[in-house]
Design an enzyme around this catalytic site. Structure first.
Site, PDB file in Angstrom:
ATOM      1  N   HIS A   1       6.475 -27.167  -1.481  1.00  0.00           N
ATOM      2  CA  HIS A   1       5.744 -28.231  -2.172  1.00  0.00           C
ATOM      3  C   HIS A   1       4.599 -27.668  -3.009  1.00  0.00           C
ATOM      4  O   HIS A   1       3.728 -28.414  -3.447  1.00  0.00           O
ATOM      5  CB  HIS A   1       5.235 -29.246  -1.154  1.00  0.00           C
ATOM      6  CG  HIS A   1       6.365 -29.914  -0.418  1.00  0.00           C
ATOM      7  ND1 HIS A   1       6.837 -31.161  -0.741  1.00  0.00           N
ATOM      8  CD2 HIS A   1       7.153 -29.456   0.587  1.00  0.00           C
ATOM      9  CE1 HIS A   1       7.848 -31.470   0.055  1.00  0.00           C
ATOM     10  NE2 HIS A   1       8.060 -30.446   0.871  1.00  0.00           N
TER      11      HIS A   1
ATOM     12  N   LYS B   1     -13.938   1.167  -4.063  1.00  0.00           N
ATOM     13  CA  LYS B   1     -15.003   1.662  -3.177  1.00  0.00           C
ATOM     14  C   LYS B   1     -16.045   2.443  -3.972  1.00  0.00           C
ATOM     15  O   LYS B   1     -17.242   2.255  -3.789  1.00  0.00           O
ATOM     16  CB  LYS B   1     -14.420   2.583  -2.099  1.00  0.00           C
ATOM     17  CG  LYS B   1     -13.589   1.866  -1.064  1.00  0.00           C
ATOM     18  CD  LYS B   1     -13.187   2.838   0.029  1.00  0.00           C
ATOM     19  CE  LYS B   1     -12.130   2.222   0.918  1.00  0.00           C
ATOM     20  NZ  LYS B   1     -11.535   3.201   1.823  1.00  0.00           N
TER      21      LYS B   1
ATOM     22  N   GLU C   1       0.820  -1.203   0.000  1.00  0.00           N
ATOM     23  CA  GLU C   1       0.000   0.000   0.000  1.00  0.00           C
ATOM     24  C   GLU C   1       0.862   1.263   0.000  1.00  0.00           C
ATOM     25  O   GLU C   1       0.442   2.319  -0.475  1.00  0.00           O
ATOM     26  CB  GLU C   1      -0.930  -0.011   1.231  1.00  0.00           C
ATOM     27  CG  GLU C   1      -2.235   0.711   1.022  1.00  0.00           C
ATOM     28  CD  GLU C   1      -3.281   0.343   2.054  1.00  0.00           C
ATOM     29  OE1 GLU C   1      -4.253  -0.341   1.698  1.00  0.00           O
ATOM     30  OE2 GLU C   1      -3.140   0.730   3.223  1.00  0.00           O
TER      31      GLU C   1
HETATM   32  O1  PA5 Z   1      -3.141   1.847   5.933  1.00  0.00           O
HETATM   33  C1  PA5 Z   1      -4.255   2.303   5.786  1.00  0.00           C
HETATM   34  O2  PA5 Z   1      -4.511   3.505   6.006  1.00  0.00           O
HETATM   35  C2  PA5 Z   1      -5.429   1.438   5.401  1.00  0.00           C
HETATM   36  O3  PA5 Z   1      -5.056   0.151   5.101  1.00  0.00           O
HETATM   37  C3  PA5 Z   1      -6.432   1.394   6.535  1.00  0.00           C
HETATM   38  O4  PA5 Z   1      -5.824   0.882   7.693  1.00  0.00           O
HETATM   39  C4  PA5 Z   1      -7.662   0.567   6.195  1.00  0.00           C
HETATM   40  O5  PA5 Z   1      -8.205   0.973   4.973  1.00  0.00           O
HETATM   41  C5  PA5 Z   1      -8.711   0.682   7.280  1.00  0.00           C
HETATM   42  O6  PA5 Z   1      -9.056   2.020   7.453  1.00  0.00           O
HETATM   43  P1  PA5 Z   1      -9.827   2.528   8.734  1.00  0.00           P
HETATM   44  O7  PA5 Z   1      -8.969   2.291   9.920  1.00  0.00           O
HETATM   45  O8  PA5 Z   1     -10.072   3.982   8.490  1.00  0.00           O
HETATM   46  O9  PA5 Z   1     -11.106   1.746   8.821  1.00  0.00           O
END
Ligand code: PA5
Length: 447
Positions: A305, A419, A284
């Site tokens: 494996h 989303k 990410e």
């Molecule tokens: O690293 C990030 O910001 C994302 O992966 C969030 O942790 C994830 O989308 C969850 O978001 P939130 O804590 O706002 O529900």
């Protein structure tokens, strides 16, 4: 903790590691002076050493109270709001925690939208005493919001409004988001996710620490490990003698030499979720502008494996980062048998960990021979302290790597695309324009 780079040297192009000395020094400056992209999300940099006694004691107290009355603790969250906790809990709890009588068992919800998963969880919760943390920094993420709505109704039905409220902890933003409003109205115990700490960097905030404490794990040792790594970076923000810098530079050089996939390898199944946490952190943070190393993971020897063939012989765009554990927590030897029908007497008397270690060394050399560079991170054992070190190691490594790649490591604009489509397909207000176009593209799929 040690970093071994012996098996990467021959794969790195003309540029040497050493030529990155000034890049590393200036990248640390960018991080510590907060002058780079995403500089409002650098709260994790000094976070470990800023954690104070009152805060830890408060988390421990909350965990102590909830542990007394919970057979199950449900962690409701997704992405950075659950992976860090799960990484540490699964690394340190019994592999068969669900079959031991130790309470509470930590389970997870809100990290998927599976009707079957939630239905089966509800059926279990019907028969058990439980409490839960609902964790969402934004307070608006769909997956945990749906799960929490369902679990909230269940817990209220089971215990009544007042007792239910005492079994729910909300971990969210200090002011924004639906979850914060809900927690205020219902009077839940609430912990704040700092503004300047992004989800995937938040394991050492209440996001990770409360669930980890609920599992009975020593959060002080975890934080201590992270503090040690934080100091090691701060005291030596250079390339030489700093394993975080070396890791960042070597993976960058391998990427430039065409090794675009990094596989996190473990030989201990308790580290599976640590790899999941790492994949989110690196995937990410770096996968932007059509750039970035693709983070993958395997558990050996299990996956030797299955995926072993590809790694040995497939497309040569891979490198491995192995977490090598020196000492197991238990001792178990292969017994001698007089008959030796299974022909294993040649290793009788050896510990399983010794055989596992030889598999690790043999695999490493085979993969290097097959064209896969191997970075090794050697840790003395899997403990809370060492996990704390590793967490900070990978967080700082992620920031350094991201800036070397010239991306903002602290945002995630690409996450919005699915989303928007999902909201449009669900008919959410404000998305009307996209709904028709998307339905047309999907043809007959009206499910
Ligand atoms: O690293 C990030 O910001 C994302 O992966 C969030 O942790 C994830 O989308 C969850 O978001 P939130 O804590 O706002 O529900």
């Amino acid at each position: 903790m040690k970093l071994e780079l012996t098996h990467t040297n021959s794969f790195i192009g003309k540029e040497s590691i050493q030529s990155y000395e000034s890049t590393i020094a200036s990248t640390y400056n960018t991080i510590y002076n907060k002058t780079g992209a995403g500089n409002d999300f650098l709260g994790w940099v000094n976070l470990p050493s800023e954690i104070d006694e009152n805060f830890i004691a408060d988390i421990e107290k909350t965990a102590y109270e909830l542990r007394k009355k919970s057979e199950i603790f449900v962690v409701v969250g997704i992405g950075g709001s659950y992976l860090g906790a799960r990484a540490v809990i699964e690394a340190l709890q019994n592999h068969f925690a669900s079959l031991t009588n130790e309470k509470p068992l930590i389970v997870y919800a809100g990290h998927n939208m599976s009707e079957d998963y939630l239905s089966e969880l509800l059926a279990i919760l019907e028969k058990k005493d439980y409490s839960m943390a609902v964790i969402s920094k934004s307070g608006t993420t769909t997956e945990p919001a749906i799960a929490f709505r369902i679990l909230k109704q269940h817990i209220i039905k089971k215990y009544g409004e007042t007792e239910a409220a005492s079994r729910i902890v909300a971990i969210t933003d200090k002011a924004k988001g639906a979850l914060k409003q809900l927690a205020n109205v219902k009077g839940y115990k609430t912990y704040i996710v700092p503004d300047d700490v992004g989800g995937r960097f938040s394991v050492l905030t209440p996001v990770g620490l409360l669930p980890i404490a609920m599992a009975g794990i020593d959060i002080r040792a975890l934080v201590k490990g992270a503090v040690e790594m934080e100091k090691a970076c701060k005291n030596n923000p250079t390339l030489n003698g700093n394993i975080v810098s070396e890791y960042a530079v070597v993976r960058h050089l391998l990427y430039k030499a065409g090794k675009t996939n990094e596989i996190m390898v473990n030989y201990e199944p308790r580290l599976v979720y640590f790899s999941e946490w790492w994949k989110q952190l690196y995937g990410e943070s770096h996968g932007k502008d059509h750039k970035g190393i693709f983070p993958a993971s395997v558990t050996f020897s299990t996956d030797l494996h299955s995926m072993g063939q590809y790694i040995q012989d497939g497309l040569r765009n891979l490198f491995e980062t192995v977490i090598s554990v020196e000492n197991s927590n238990h001792e178990l030897r292969i017994p001698l048998e007089n008959e030796d029908l299974d022909q294993l007497n040649y290793i009788a008397g050896k510990r399983i960990s010794e055989v596992n270690h030889k598999a690790e060394l043999g695999t490493m050399l085979a993969h290097v021979d097959g064209g896969v560079p191997v970075i090794r991170i050697v840790i003395p054992e899997v403990s809370a302290f060492v996990l704390g070190q590793l967490i900070y190691f990978f967080e700082m490594g992620c920031a350094l790597s991201g800036y070397m790649l010239e991306v903002n490591p602290f945002d995630q604009p690409g996450v919005e695309a699915y989303k928007k489509n999902m909201f449009a397909l669900l008919g959410k207000k404000g998305y009307e324009a996209q709904t028709e176009a998307l339905n047309k593209r999907l043809g007959g799929d009206k499910r």
